[in-house]
Write an enzyme that holds these catalytic residues in place. Structure first.
Site, PDB file in Angstrom:
ATOM      1  CD  GLU A  81      -2.628   1.174   2.657  1.00 28.23           C
ATOM      2  OE1 GLU A  81      -3.695   1.804   2.692  1.00 28.23           O
ATOM      3  OE2 GLU A  81      -2.159   0.544   3.640  1.00 28.23           O
ATOM      4  CE  LYS A 180      -7.086   1.133   4.266  1.00 30.52           C
ATOM      5  NZ  LYS A 180      -5.813   1.789   4.656  1.00 30.52           N
ATOM      6  CB  CYS A 212      -3.808  -1.441   5.339  1.00 27.92           C
ATOM      7  SG  CYS A 212      -2.704  -0.946   6.695  1.00 27.92           S
TER       8      CYS A 212
END
Length: 521
Positions: A81, A180, A212
């Site tokens: 990321e 995300k 994440c």
């Protein structure tokens, strides 16, 4: 009718070909990248300057991709990321770095047709890297989507901005795009309307993808595994390590084991922000991992992974996490129980006063049971058993249930729960269990100097986390990390969500309308 039959035949034929050519294992690569960061500025740079910086980072990724494909024969590589430009932005300063990323259904190979969806030099280069090296490439970048700025939900600059993962197959074709959902202090990006459940199939298994902070929530992470039955999760991350429970290698390996799925985790590398920790994790044990707080260098990892882990003889059985803990009478409570904190969470602790024993500590609905025998306790080292059940941290959003045996910072019990990186005490035997209210429990064992313990512990079908194959290396923590998703507080990700803002404004608007009506009456 003829067209319909032809389409059906083509689809069936494609499935047959995919099945016949399916591979039992595949070679995976993940790359931990030390990002070249932009200069700190409050004003947006030009698109040319933004592209120049991103290409400098892609130059480094290109070397890793070529090494993975040419030297190791890897079929897929995951990069981190924020790998192309870093993380310190406002909505305005991130904008020059964004491209319009289309839905993969458009059947697009950017390497061959880079102008089809506007100016997309980053996507074209990533696509060419995949195509020229015959490897699947997973990357993270920024997506922009135009909207009508006159509408309530549309941001003032007329664009939604998303933290986005992209996947290109070995022909360079865009096969997956994921926005995300659970942002973490990312005000430069917007929150999608709902979590996206993104999968794609290959000859070496079915893949899901998220980013994440998403890993700490039910959607999309758990749903991809439980309902979509993916074999492998692709996981770009920019993870800041937090001892004692949430270092990257510790939690990510535990998540793979708890969910019984492959996890390919690629972290960014920045020692100043405690960002390190990448790995290739199988359901039964880590295949390979990397944690490095000493150097500024990136690192590439390789491992051979089961394409369909559920069919593997090493696939772990399902666990009833409360079977043992609820079947026994709680061990006698220690007299020296006390309260302490891990970050902002108040735990109930009890000290391991003897070199061997049986202990129980409870908090709310959770009771944690520990049986242990030390191989020889160092006099200056203190260990405690802790229990926590409740909403976690400052945001009070996620409901945790945690049983943990951990080393304290010193003989002062006030240091129990503080970050500790080294230990000397070994355990000949330990067994940790808890009366969890959730089926989602992640088993963690972290050793001295932030190391994992592959093949040195296991989870029994009755929910006990035990060591195996002899005495342990010096232990920092042994934990069962439970997530009770249905008890989470309703929350909004730490990004820009205009629909959420409108929702929060509703009570105020209703109150104004009521007051107006009262005055008019």
């Amino acid at each position: 009718m003829i067209t319909s039959s032809l389409q059906t035949s083509v689809a069936v034929f494609a499935l047959i070909i995919l099945h016949v050519s399916a591979l039992d294992t595949f070679k995976a690569a993940v790359y931990e990248h030390a990002v070249i960061l932009p200069n700190d500025t409050k004003a947006p740079v030009s698109p040319g300057e933004a592209l120049f910086l991103m290409n400098k980072n892609i130059d480094i990724l290109e070397k890793a991709i070529k090494q993975a494909a040419e030297q190791q024969g890897a079929q897929i590589i995951v990069t981190p990321e924020d790998a192309l430009y870093g993380w310190k932005f406002t909505r305005e300063t991130i904008f020059p770095y964004l491209e319009n990323i289309p839905d993969p259904q458009v059947n697009w190979i950017p390497c061959q047709d880079p102008r089809r969806f506007g100016h997309t030099p980053v996507q074209a280069r990533l696509s060419c890297l995949a195509k020229n090296n015959s490897i699947y490439v997973v990357a993270n970048m920024g997506d922009k989507k135009p909207c009508n700025s006159g509408r309530t939900k549309c941001p003032s600059n007329g664009h939604y901005q998303y933290n986005t993962n992209v996947v290109y197959d070995k022909t360079g074709k865009l096969v997956a795009r994921y926005h995300k959902y659970h942002l973490y202090r990312e005000l430069q990006f917007d929150v999608p309307e709902k979590p996206e459940l993104v999968t794609f199939s290959t000859t070496f298994g079915k893949f899901g993808i998220f980013t994440c902070f998403d890993i700490l929530f039910h959607d999309p992470a758990v749903t991809l595994v439980k309902d979509f039955h993916v074999d492998t999760i692709l996981f770009p991350t920019a993870w800041m390590n937090v001892l004692p429970l949430l270092t990257a290698i510790e939690f990510h390996s535990a998540w793979a084991m708890g969910m019984r799925v492959n996890l390919l985790a690629a972290n960014t590398h920045d020692v100043n922000l405690k960002m390190t920790g990448s790995g290739i994790y199988a359901p039964h044990s880590p295949k390979v991992y990397h944690h490095d707080m000493e150097t500024e260098s990136g690192k590439i990892l390789f491992a051979e992974v089961d394409s369909h882990p559920r069919n593997s003889p090493t696939y772990p059985p399902a666990v009833n996490w409360t079977a043992y803990a609820t079947s026994i009478t709680p061990f006698p409570g220690a007299k020296n129980s006390f309260r302490g904190f891990i970050s902002r969470d108040e735990f109930n602790f009890t000290k391991l006063s003897e070199s061997a024993g049986n202990l129980t500590v409870c908090q709310k609905e959770l009771c944690c049971h520990l049986s242990y025998r030390m191989l020889g306790q160092e006099g200056s080292e203190v260990y405690v058993l802790g229990a926590f059940a409740g909403l976690h941290g400052k945001r009070r959003r996620e409901y945790w249930q945690v049983c943990t045996m951990l080393k304290c910072g010193s003989t002062n019990l006030a240091t129990c729960g503080q970050p500790v990186e080294t230990a000397l005490t070994r355990f000949e035997w330990f067994s940790l269990s808890g009366t969890f209210g959730t089926q989602y429990v992640f088993p963690e064992v972290l050793l001295s100097k932030i190391k994992l313990a592959p093949e040195k512990f296991e989870v029994l079908e009755d929910g006990r986390l035990v060591n195996k194959n002899g005495s342990s290396e010096p232990v920092l923590t042994v934990s069962l990390f439970g997530r009770w998703y249905t008890k989470d507080a309703h929350s909004i990700s730490d990004g820009t969500s205009n629909s959420a803002t409108a929702y929060l404004m509703l009570p105020t608007l209703l109150m104004i309308i009521t007051l107006q009506y009262t005055v008019m009456a």
